[in-house]
Scaffold this motif. Structure first.
Motif, PDB file in Angstrom:
ATOM      1  N   ASP A  23      -3.418   2.118  -3.664  1.00 35.19           N
ATOM      2  CA  ASP A  23      -4.074   2.817  -2.564  1.00 35.19           C
ATOM      3  C   ASP A  23      -4.730   1.885  -1.560  1.00 35.19           C
ATOM      4  OD1 ASP A  23      -3.395   5.184  -3.815  1.00 35.19           O
ATOM      5  OD2 ASP A  23      -5.268   5.264  -4.956  1.00 35.19           O
ATOM      6  N   GLY A  24      -4.754   0.607  -1.845  1.00 31.84           N
ATOM      7  CA  GLY A  24      -5.346  -0.308  -0.869  1.00 31.84           C
ATOM      8  C   GLY A  24      -6.402  -1.215  -1.473  1.00 31.84           C
ATOM      9  N   MET A  25      -6.829  -2.181  -0.666  1.00 29.60           N
ATOM     10  CA  MET A  25      -7.812  -3.153  -1.148  1.00 29.60           C
ATOM     11  C   MET A  25      -9.201  -2.817  -0.605  1.00 29.60           C
ATOM     12  SD  MET A  25      -5.842  -5.218  -2.864  1.00 29.60           S
ATOM     13  CE  MET A  25      -6.942  -6.572  -3.196  1.00 29.60           C
ATOM     14  N   VAL A  26     -10.220  -3.111  -1.385  1.00 33.61           N
ATOM     15  CA  VAL A  26     -11.590  -2.965  -0.902  1.00 33.61           C
ATOM     16  C   VAL A  26     -12.365  -4.248  -1.182  1.00 33.61           C
ATOM     17  CG1 VAL A  26     -12.038  -0.489  -0.901  1.00 33.61           C
ATOM     18  CG2 VAL A  26     -12.028  -1.733  -3.052  1.00 33.61           C
ATOM     19  N   GLN A  27     -13.381  -4.517  -0.379  1.00 31.60           N
ATOM     20  CA  GLN A  27     -14.230  -5.691  -0.601  1.00 31.60           C
ATOM     21  C   GLN A  27     -15.660  -5.238  -0.827  1.00 31.60           C
ATOM     22  OE1 GLN A  27     -13.845  -9.264   1.401  1.00 31.60           O
ATOM     23  NE2 GLN A  27     -11.850  -8.843   2.303  1.00 31.60           N
TER      24      GLN A  27
ATOM     25  N   VAL B  52      -3.180  13.356 -12.275  1.00 31.43           N
ATOM     26  CA  VAL B  52      -3.952  12.117 -12.158  1.00 31.43           C
ATOM     27  C   VAL B  52      -4.675  11.845 -13.483  1.00 31.43           C
ATOM     28  CG1 VAL B  52      -5.854  10.967 -10.982  1.00 31.43           C
ATOM     29  CG2 VAL B  52      -4.254  12.373  -9.679  1.00 31.43           C
ATOM     30  N   VAL B  53      -4.421  10.673 -14.058  1.00 31.96           N
ATOM     31  CA  VAL B  53      -5.082  10.307 -15.319  1.00 31.96           C
ATOM     32  C   VAL B  53      -6.385   9.563 -15.042  1.00 31.96           C
ATOM     33  CG1 VAL B  53      -4.816   9.071 -17.491  1.00 31.96           C
ATOM     34  CG2 VAL B  53      -2.825  10.106 -16.407  1.00 31.96           C
ATOM     35  N   GLY B  54      -6.366   8.752 -14.007  1.00 30.63           N
ATOM     36  CA  GLY B  54      -7.586   7.996 -13.711  1.00 30.63           C
ATOM     37  C   GLY B  54      -7.362   7.040 -12.548  1.00 30.63           C
ATOM     38  N   ILE B  55      -8.448   6.416 -12.127  1.00 31.55           N
ATOM     39  CA  ILE B  55      -8.406   5.421 -11.064  1.00 31.55           C
ATOM     40  C   ILE B  55      -8.609   4.062 -11.714  1.00 31.55           C
ATOM     41  CG2 ILE B  55      -9.531   4.639  -8.930  1.00 31.55           C
ATOM     42  CD1 ILE B  55      -8.422   7.379  -8.558  1.00 31.55           C
ATOM     43  N   MET B  56      -7.767   3.100 -11.362  1.00 27.72           N
ATOM     44  CA  MET B  56      -7.947   1.761 -11.926  1.00 27.72           C
ATOM     45  C   MET B  56      -8.309   0.798 -10.805  1.00 27.72           C
ATOM     46  SD  MET B  56      -4.878   1.613 -14.737  1.00 27.72           S
ATOM     47  CE  MET B  56      -5.586   0.431 -15.865  1.00 27.72           C
ATOM     48  N   GLU B  57      -9.273  -0.055 -11.068  1.00 28.98           N
ATOM     49  CA  GLU B  57      -9.757  -0.976 -10.037  1.00 28.98           C
ATOM     50  C   GLU B  57      -9.825  -2.407 -10.526  1.00 28.98           C
ATOM     51  OE1 GLU B  57     -12.913   1.201  -7.172  1.00 28.98           O
ATOM     52  OE2 GLU B  57     -13.299  -0.886  -7.685  1.00 28.98           O
ATOM     53  N   PRO B  58      -8.668  -3.073 -10.651  1.00 26.58           N
ATOM     54  CA  PRO B  58      -8.729  -4.488 -11.034  1.00 26.58           C
ATOM     55  C   PRO B  58      -9.272  -5.282  -9.852  1.00 26.58           C
ATOM     56  CG  PRO B  58      -6.507  -3.909 -10.421  1.00 26.58           C
ATOM     57  CD  PRO B  58      -7.304  -2.639 -10.332  1.00 26.58           C
ATOM     58  N   SER B  59      -9.944  -6.382 -10.149  1.00 26.46           N
ATOM     59  CA  SER B  59     -10.542  -7.113  -9.038  1.00 26.46           C
ATOM     60  C   SER B  59     -10.510  -8.614  -9.262  1.00 26.46           C
ATOM     61  CB  SER B  59     -11.987  -6.659  -8.850  1.00 26.46           C
ATOM     62  OG  SER B  59     -12.722  -6.923 -10.012  1.00 26.46           O
ATOM     63  N   LYS B  60     -10.820  -9.307  -8.217  1.00 24.84           N
ATOM     64  CA  LYS B  60     -11.018 -10.749  -8.294  1.00 24.84           C
ATOM     65  C   LYS B  60     -12.426 -11.029  -7.821  1.00 24.84           C
ATOM     66  CE  LYS B  60      -6.476 -12.736  -7.909  1.00 24.84           C
ATOM     67  NZ  LYS B  60      -6.556 -13.526  -9.136  1.00 24.84           N
TER      68      LYS B  60
ATOM     69  N   GLU C 171       0.829  -1.193   0.000  1.00 21.56           N
ATOM     70  CA  GLU C 171       0.000   0.000   0.000  1.00 21.56           C
ATOM     71  C   GLU C 171       0.874   1.257   0.000  1.00 21.56           C
ATOM     72  OE1 GLU C 171      -3.475  -0.761   2.448  1.00 21.56           O
ATOM     73  OE2 GLU C 171      -3.668   1.407   2.689  1.00 21.56           O
ATOM     74  N   GLY C 172       0.581   2.196  -0.875  1.00 24.86           N
ATOM     75  CA  GLY C 172       1.341   3.440  -0.930  1.00 24.86           C
ATOM     76  C   GLY C 172       2.505   3.392  -1.897  1.00 24.86           C
ATOM     77  N   GLN C 173       2.893   2.185  -2.336  1.00 27.15           N
ATOM     78  CA  GLN C 173       4.024   2.078  -3.258  1.00 27.15           C
ATOM     79  C   GLN C 173       3.620   2.423  -4.683  1.00 27.15           C
ATOM     80  OE1 GLN C 173       5.552  -1.896  -2.587  1.00 27.15           O
ATOM     81  NE2 GLN C 173       7.315  -1.049  -1.483  1.00 27.15           N
ATOM     82  N   THR C 174       4.609   2.838  -5.470  1.00 27.14           N
ATOM     83  CA  THR C 174       4.346   3.272  -6.834  1.00 27.14           C
ATOM     84  C   THR C 174       5.233   2.500  -7.803  1.00 27.14           C
ATOM     85  OG1 THR C 174       3.764   5.472  -6.074  1.00 27.14           O
ATOM     86  CG2 THR C 174       4.361   5.276  -8.381  1.00 27.14           C
ATOM     87  N   VAL C 175       4.667   2.177  -8.962  1.00 21.53           N
ATOM     88  CA  VAL C 175       5.463   1.525  -9.996  1.00 21.53           C
ATOM     89  C   VAL C 175       5.315   2.361 -11.263  1.00 21.53           C
ATOM     90  CG1 VAL C 175       3.546   0.000 -10.622  1.00 21.53           C
ATOM     91  CG2 VAL C 175       5.850  -0.651 -11.232  1.00 21.53           C
ATOM     92  N   THR C 176       6.399   2.469 -12.053  1.00 20.81           N
ATOM     93  CA  THR C 176       6.318   3.284 -13.269  1.00 20.81           C
ATOM     94  C   THR C 176       6.466   2.409 -14.499  1.00 20.81           C
ATOM     95  OG1 THR C 176       8.664   3.716 -13.134  1.00 20.81           O
ATOM     96  CG2 THR C 176       7.204   5.394 -12.211  1.00 20.81           C
ATOM     97  N   LEU C 177       5.796   2.834 -15.569  1.00 23.71           N
ATOM     98  CA  LEU C 177       5.831   2.087 -16.827  1.00 23.71           C
ATOM     99  C   LEU C 177       5.516   3.041 -17.971  1.00 23.71           C
ATOM    100  CD1 LEU C 177       5.810  -0.933 -18.040  1.00 23.71           C
ATOM    101  CD2 LEU C 177       3.352  -0.691 -17.981  1.00 23.71           C
ATOM    102  N   SER C 178       6.426   3.143 -18.922  1.00 24.99           N
ATOM    103  CA  SER C 178       6.225   3.971 -20.116  1.00 24.99           C
ATOM    104  C   SER C 178       5.687   5.365 -19.792  1.00 24.99           C
ATOM    105  CB  SER C 178       5.258   3.288 -21.088  1.00 24.99           C
ATOM    106  OG  SER C 178       5.824   2.103 -21.563  1.00 24.99           O
ATOM    107  N   GLY C 179       6.267   5.997 -18.779  1.00 26.15           N
ATOM    108  CA  GLY C 179       5.867   7.369 -18.470  1.00 26.15           C
ATOM    109  C   GLY C 179       4.657   7.481 -17.565  1.00 26.15           C
ATOM    110  N   TYR C 180       4.060   6.365 -17.195  1.00 29.40           N
ATOM    111  CA  TYR C 180       2.920   6.390 -16.287  1.00 29.40           C
ATOM    112  C   TYR C 180       3.366   5.911 -14.907  1.00 29.40           C
ATOM    113  CZ  TYR C 180      -0.111   6.896 -20.366  1.00 29.40           C
ATOM    114  OH  TYR C 180      -0.713   7.344 -21.505  1.00 29.40           O
TER     115      TYR C 180
ATOM    116  N   LEU D  60     -13.053  -8.720  -4.541  1.00 27.79           N
ATOM    117  CA  LEU D  60     -11.894  -8.184  -3.828  1.00 27.79           C
ATOM    118  C   LEU D  60     -11.181  -7.305  -4.843  1.00 27.79           C
ATOM    119  CD1 LEU D  60     -10.089  -8.259  -1.284  1.00 27.79           C
ATOM    120  CD2 LEU D  60      -8.830 -10.094  -2.386  1.00 27.79           C
ATOM    121  N   ALA D  61     -11.235  -5.984  -4.626  1.00 28.23           N
ATOM    122  CA  ALA D  61     -10.684  -5.079  -5.627  1.00 28.23           C
ATOM    123  C   ALA D  61      -9.514  -4.303  -5.068  1.00 28.23           C
ATOM    124  CB  ALA D  61     -11.765  -4.111  -6.107  1.00 28.23           C
ATOM    125  N   GLY D  62      -8.550  -3.994  -5.927  1.00 26.39           N
ATOM    126  CA  GLY D  62      -7.449  -3.131  -5.546  1.00 26.39           C
ATOM    127  C   GLY D  62      -7.727  -1.743  -6.106  1.00 26.39           C
TER     128      GLY D  62
END
Lengths: 157, 659
Positions: free
Chosen positions: B540-544, B565-573, B526-535, B553-555
């Motif tokens: 920000d944490g997990m939500v259920q 800020v370009v947008g919020i992404m919410e991948p989930s299981k 939580e709080g860590q950042t990863v960069t890829l191709s300029g992004y 279970l979404a991140g």
């Protein structure tokens, strides 16, 4: 050009294209296919390190270890023998101990498989056919264990 | 009661199909018009009964009637309504019912819209449709009956396979089937022509709209399936050269070849025998596709355990129709008289070139798909043939095809002037070279082949534009003249240019996404950042949450570019209780035609989440290109000459380039 010459041009051209395609296919079949092996095959065949193979079996219970940097190691067993697999990345949703798995990668010295692809089943009632065959071969497959339900399993139409 | 009505309607449809398969044929031998006319009414009635049967099954699903085994196995009362509808074809039995429904729909359409067909041809075509229908009704009723009841109805169903609970599945199978089954019309026309031993240019004109319609649906269906696999399977790949995908690609390749050879036949009365053969092959490959998917003989991402009896039954149908079709072809084809002559360098020659490469490409896919099966049957050795094989064989065959594409439209019929066409394509060559240079300048020389792919695509797009410009005499005549010529241009000319440009768009998408796509697979706290191709992506944490029939279970991730800020992404299981299964829902964020793709892996004990993060430049062009191709097809389909479908020869060749 006469009709005959035209026809010959056409046939000649077609044969040339088919010939090139056949050559490409034969070349590709020699170099870019992967053989499937059960863990017993890997142990018995003494495959040379560096060979690219696909293996299938069950993930041996208790063998799954997760390390740093998404390192995963586990053993694939067909009941008779097992092969250690090393993989870096995210394993599929249905990858679990005691469940069927197919892994593809390069064989390293000492019989360890450095996998770059790990496939698990896509349905809780489905087992990869290669795994079923591997288990059948080693005599660990109980008929009816999966097949009882097999005909009701949905698939992508 | 409803399932029994559905079952009964299906049996009645079989009865009607049996009449449709025999009586009109007998009528055509006896030259009895009233017997032949029976074909149309049975075709329409057959459709009504199958539609009733399909509606009955749908009703069982919507009302969650778990006393029907098929509904119990593939539905759940808590499932959203749309998936209750789509699960009708999300299983083997229901999807076969959809198959015959579409088959009957096509048959009924021929009966209703085929008024200008000669009576004998229409009767024979519908009779052949009847044979196909009969075999599939028998298949459903004997091995895959969806209406079987359970003696003790359970209270709750087993749910639809979660990876199929997705809007993509709602449209993918029906589209694909419209394509597969649509080729049955071309097949029936070919068989009817062989039975009659007579074929002419008008035949090609009748067959073309059906082939075109089937081809359009198949194009969109394949693209939809590819997009579905892209976002649902969570690997970020758009094409896996999986046997099931190949099964749909092969009829597409044969169908594309058929579309082009039918043009030659319609305009120049040539390539008759070849066109008939392609019509038989396109549908044969559709049947093989059905066999591969339905019998589970090949290992594939989609392959689930299957009942071997069904495989044997479909194999029987396959042998009957492919073997029968080809035997009839071998016996009767020599009767068909050869038509117009043409020089190797001509529009016809270019279309033959197209056919040659398309069918050869189709052949390599065929070998790659079936070789593992043959090898296993021969010596028990199991192999897998994957992307490397197809990249090595399929791609080299598609390059000359695309290079030739702009030439074809500009060459004259009968005898063309290659040099003249090359001169007229100078602008396209220049566009291609500029595109190559710019790509090299922008992306460096790391990937040598990719810029040439981009250059080829631009060559094709500009070539298609030149083709249109030539036809309306742009810049060579006053603009007003060009404008009126543009309005008067047959829609099929616009359709051709647009469809060709669509192929080029897909090529750009494939080249960019597979060459310059980047990826990171990491575990983030939580709080860590990863960069890829300029992004920059921050976790920000997990939500259920709770969904209708699953838990989520979404991140939560924030995507930034240059601090903004370009947008919020919410991948989930999603975990589905009924089957105890988990699916991965990737988060997608489009930036123009490019996409950022984020999928969630395991959540570890220390609270870190494993993620796959991809940047896919211009990836949307892959599917957009397919939609553009289908749009071009639709435009051609709306062409007056196909709509009217008059059997008299065209007043003047509509595709003649303006001179």
């Amino acid at each position: 050009m006469t009709r005959k010459q035209r026809r010959l041009t056409l046939i000649g051209g077609s044969l040339a294209v088919l010939g090139v395609a056949a050559a490409l296919v034969l070349f590709a079949l020699k170099d870019s296919i992967v053989f499937f092996n059960s863990p017993t095959d890997v142990v018995e065949k003494q495959l040379a390190p560096g060979t690219r193979i696909r293996i299938g079996g069950l993930v041996e219970p208790g063998s799954l270890k997760k390390g740093d940097n998404l390192q995963v190691s586990f053993k694939v067993t067909d009941g008779a023998h097992e092969v250690s697999v090393r993989y870096q990345g995210i394993v599929p949703d249905l990858f679990r101990e005691g469940q069927g798995v197919v892994a593809e990668g390069k064989l390293e010295a000492g019989g360890l498989l450095a996998a770059d692809t790990v496939l698990a089943k896509h349905d809780e009632r489905y087992m990869p056919r290669e795994v079923v065959d591997a288990l059948k071969k080693s005599g660990r497959w109980q008929e009816g264990e999966m097949n009882a339900d097999a005909h009701v399993v949905g698939k992508k139409p | 009661m409803i399932p029994e009505i559905g079952h009964y309607a299906l049996v009645l449809a079989l009865g009607l199909a049996l009449i449709q398969a025999t009586v009109p044929l007998y009528g055509s031998i006896r030259r009895d018009a009233s017997l032949m006319q029976l074909a149309s009414s049975t075709a329409v009635m057959q459709f009504i009964f199958v539609a009733g049967s399909f509606a009955a099954l749908t009703a069982c699903y919507v009302t969650s009637d778990f006393s029907v085994a098929n509904v119990f196995e593939n539905s759940h009362s808590m499932m959203p309504l749309i998936y209750k509808f789509t699960s009708v074809w999300g299983n083997h039995e229901g999807s076969m019912l959809l198959w015959v429904l579409i088959l009957a729909l096509f048959g009924a359409s021929v009966a209703v819209f085929g008024n200008n067909l000669p009576v004998t041809l229409k009767a024979n075509v519908l009779a052949v449709q009847g044979w196909i229908a009969c075999s599939f009704y028998f298949f459903i009723l004997l091995t895959s009956n969806p209406f079987l009841r359970l003696a003790q109805p359970p209270l709750e169903g087993r749910d639809l396979n979660p990876i199929l609970q997705d809007p993509g599945l709602a449209i993918h199978p029906p589209l694909l089937y419209l394509g597969y089954v649509g080729f049955s019309i071309a097949f029936s026309f070919a068989i009817a022509a062989l039975i009659e031993g007579r074929i002419d240019a008008a035949w090609a004109r009748w067959v073309r709209p059906w082939t075109l319609a089937a081809w359009m649906f198949l194009t969109v269906g394949i693209a939809m399936g590819s997009y579905w696999a892209y976002y649902e399977l969570g690997w970020g790949g758009f094409w896996f050269w999986d046997p099931v995908e190949n099964a749909s690609l092969m009829p597409w390749l044969a169908g594309t070849a058929l579309l082009h050879s039918a043009v030659v036949m319609e305009k120049r009365n040539a390539l008759k025998v070849w066109t008939i053969l392609l019509a038989i092959l396109a549908f044969s490959l559709s049947l093989i596709g059905t066999f591969l998917v339905r019998s589970g003989v090949l290992t594939s991402v989609h392959s689930f355990a299957e009942d071997p009896r069904r495989g044997v039954f479909i194999l029987g149908i396959l042998v009957l129709f492919i073997g029968g079709g080809l035997s009839l072809f071998a016996w009767r084809a020599p009767l068909l008289r050869q038509g117009g002559l043409f020089a190797p360098v001509s529009r016809e020659g270019a279309l033959v070139f197209n056919n040659l490469f398309l069918t050869t490409a189709c052949l390599t896919v065929f070998v790659g798909t079936l070789y593992p099966l043959a090898l296993e049957a021969l010596n028990g050795e199991k192999i897998s043939v994957g992307a490397p094989f197809f990249n090595l064989t399929f791609a080299p065959l598609f390059i000359p095809l695309m290079i030739a594409m702009p030439f074809g439209g500009l060459l004259a019929w009968k005898r063309g002037n290659l040099l003249g066409v090359a001169q007229r394509l100078m602008v396209a060559f220049a566009a291609g070279i500029v595109a190559i240079a710019i790509t090299f300048a922008a992306a460096g020389v790391e990937h040598v082949l990719a810029p040439f792919g981009i250059g080829l695509a631009f060559f094709v797009i500009v070539g298609a534009l030149i083709d249109l410009a030539e036809r309306i005499a742009l810049f060579r005549a006053p603009l007003a003249t060009s404008w009126s010529r543009a309005l008067g241009l047959p829609r099929s000319a616009w359709g051709t240019a647009i469809a060709h440009a669509g192929v080029a768009l897909t090529l750009i998408g494939i080249t960019c996404a597979s060459t310059w796509g980047t990826e990171r697979i990491v575990a983030l706290k939580e709080g860590q950042t990863v960069t890829l191709s300029g992004y920059a992506l921050t976790f920000d944490g997990m939500v259920q949450r709770a969904g209708p029939n699953f838990r989520v279970l979404a991140g939560k991730f924030t995507l930034r570019q240059g601090g903004e800020v370009v947008g919020i992404m919410e991948p989930s299981k999603r975990t589905f209780g009924a089957r105890g299964m988990t699916t991965t829902e990737a988060a997608l964020l489009s930036q123009g035609a490019s996409q950022l793709y984020l999928s969630l892996g395991d959540v570890n004990g220390d609270g870190s989440a494993a993620i796959r993060f991809y940047y896919k430049p211009l990836v949307l062009l892959i599917w957009l290109g397919a939609v553009v191709m289908a749009f071009g097809g639709a435009l051609s389909l709306s062409d007056r000459r196909l709509r009217v479908g008059a059997p008299k020869p065209a007043a003047k060749p509509a595709l003649q380039p303006a001179e």
